[in-house]
Design a protein around this motif. Structure first.
Motif, PDB file in Angstrom:
ATOM      1  N   LEU A 126      -6.845  -6.571  -2.182  1.00  0.00           N
ATOM      2  CA  LEU A 126      -5.604  -6.424  -2.995  1.00  0.00           C
ATOM      3  C   LEU A 126      -4.802  -7.223  -3.717  1.00  0.00           C
TER       4      LEU A 126
ATOM      5  N   PHE B 101       1.286  -0.595  -0.228  1.00  0.00           N
ATOM      6  CA  PHE B 101       0.303   0.260   0.024  1.00  0.00           C
ATOM      7  C   PHE B 101       0.894   1.310  -0.173  1.00  0.00           C
TER       8      PHE B 101
ATOM      9  N   THR C 199      -3.177  -0.599  -4.795  1.00  0.00           N
ATOM     10  CA  THR C 199      -3.987  -1.427  -4.488  1.00  0.00           C
ATOM     11  C   THR C 199      -4.896  -2.557  -5.213  1.00  0.00           C
ATOM     12  N   ARG C 200      -3.692  -2.518  -6.441  1.00  0.00           N
ATOM     13  CA  ARG C 200      -4.249  -4.484  -6.829  1.00  0.00           C
ATOM     14  C   ARG C 200      -2.785  -5.036  -7.311  1.00  0.00           C
TER      15      ARG C 200
ATOM     16  N   ALA D 208      -8.258   2.190  -1.259  1.00  0.00           N
ATOM     17  CA  ALA D 208      -8.144   1.411  -1.298  1.00  0.00           C
ATOM     18  C   ALA D 208      -9.936   1.034  -0.729  1.00  0.00           C
TER      19      ALA D 208
END
Length: 394
Positions: free
Chosen positions: A114, A75, A80-81, A375
């Motif tokens: 995530l 993060f 966020t992915r 997020a």
């Protein structure tokens, strides 16, 4: 409800965002001094992260706790992915790694969000020195659909990307089955002939894994497998823009040939990212973290073993290397990745999910410093600044 003011990453003009729950509910221009404001952009989506601080996702016996320990720091890099990536390994270790990722996601909702998918990089790759890179030779093997299905089951059906070498036995039969199952097949770690590259794309491959890397130190001028992938408009190109994997001139040529819209930035972070310089034993391979931050197969300086860079560093480097805008670089690490995998695209529009990053950007150096990561509207890193210095919640 959260309100804050920042500079839009595309226009560089001040905008006021309102976030309610998981979504942006309003974004509007405001009269403010841009010099006092950070930038705001959709958060990053990195499809190739192997681990962090000495823990690889393919580590024998890895636990869900270790997986969570690797995931959480990302993060801070504006992600966020991501796709946790497992490289070539024994069937047992691959199964164990994917199972640990599944358990981590089932335990923590933030981890499940995530982990947008998983990336299996190998073991269906070239066994030749050069194209093989740091992948252990003893575990390189023909494509095996039954094995893949077993790994997919262990992951909780999270594998969304597989890197394959077209010349490996069984790969051309494997690709259509993977595509039908919703898995992206990406060409990488290959020494294939041009006709084999074309055959893989005809079969359904849609991407190149870290184009320009995972290749021979010397190849014939033309034709070759790099030119063939670069020229095929059906392939999007993953690029490691950490300053070590590709010279700036090569980054510029690749991006100009593919166009920014068809390029994806990845940091390809090694499990040794964040570790101090030294030699580390990784399975059957000795890997060295150099004082410069470059990570190589120990004993030489040419063959790389992933990178030590984080995603926001790679985005910043790409701006100067490729001569592209901040907006294009951010999209290469976000929107373009979403499109390549048919996933939700985060945008700076009302109604979009609030996966956002606030950051400082030094234009002369290209350096990006993440200030905050949200997020789904929830602050996961840092503090969200406002024109007056702090975010305001209502």
């Amino acid at each position: 409800m959260l309100n804050f003011t920042a500079r839009h990453y595309r226009t560089w003009q001040p905008v006021r965002l309102t976030i309610e729950g998981e979504a942006i509910t309003r974004i509007e221009p405001v009269d403010a001094d841009p010099a006092r404001l950070p930038y705001i952009a959709p958060a990053f989506f990195d499809m190739q992260i192997n681990g962090y601080r000495g823990v690889w996702f393919g580590k024998p016996g890895i636990t869900a706790d270790e997986v969570l320990g690797v995931l959480q720091p990302h993060f801070g890099f504006g992600i966020t992915r991501m796709f946790p990536t497992l490289i070539t390994n024994s069937r047992e270790n691959l199964r164990g790694g994917f199972r640990a990722i599944r358990e981590a996601c089932e335990r923590e909702a933030w981890a499940d969000a995530l982990v947008a998918g998983c990336h299996l990089e190998g073991p269906y790759l070239s066994g030749e020195d050069g194209p093989r890179g740091a992948h252990p030779r003893e575990h390189i093997r023909p494509a095996d659909w039954d094995e893949f299905c077993e790994l997919q089951e262990a992951s909780g059906h999270r594998i969304r990307m597989v890197t394959i070498a077209p010349e490996q036995v069984g790969v051309l039969d494997f690709i259509p089955r993977a595509r039908a199952a919703g898995v992206v097949c990406s060409i990488g770690h290959t020494g294939a002939e041009p006709e084999q590259i074309r055959a893989a794309v005809d079969a359904g491959a849609t991407m190149s894994t870290h184009l320009g890397n995972g290749s021979h130190g010397m190849i014939r001028r033309h034709p070759n497998y790099i030119w063939e992938q670069l020229a095929d408009d059906r392939l999007v190109a993953g690029l490691i823009t950490d300053g070590f994997h590709l010279p700036a001139s090569v980054v510029k040529c690749l991006v100009r040939a593919k166009t920014p819209e068809r390029c994806l930035i990845t940091c390809d972070a090694s499990g040794l990212a964040g570790c101090p310089p030294g030699v580390y034993r990784e399975g059957s391979v000795d890997v060295e973290v150099l004082s410069t931050g470059k990570i190589v197969v120990a004993g030489q300086r040419e063959y790389l073993a992933g990178s030590g860079a984080s995603t926001e560093q790679c985005v910043g480097y790409a701006i100067g290397a490729a001569g592209i805008s901040l907006a294009d670089a951010c999209d290469m690490a976000g929107a373009n990745v979403s499109r390549a995998f048919g996933m939700e695209e985060i945008s700076m529009n009302s109604g979009s999910r609030a996966d956002l990053i606030a950051f400082d950007f030094d234009e002369p150096s290209g350096r990006i410093r993440i200030l905050a990561t949200l997020a789904g509207g929830e602050l996961r890193y840092g503090e969200v600044p406002d024109g007056a210095g702090r975010a305001r919640s209502e």
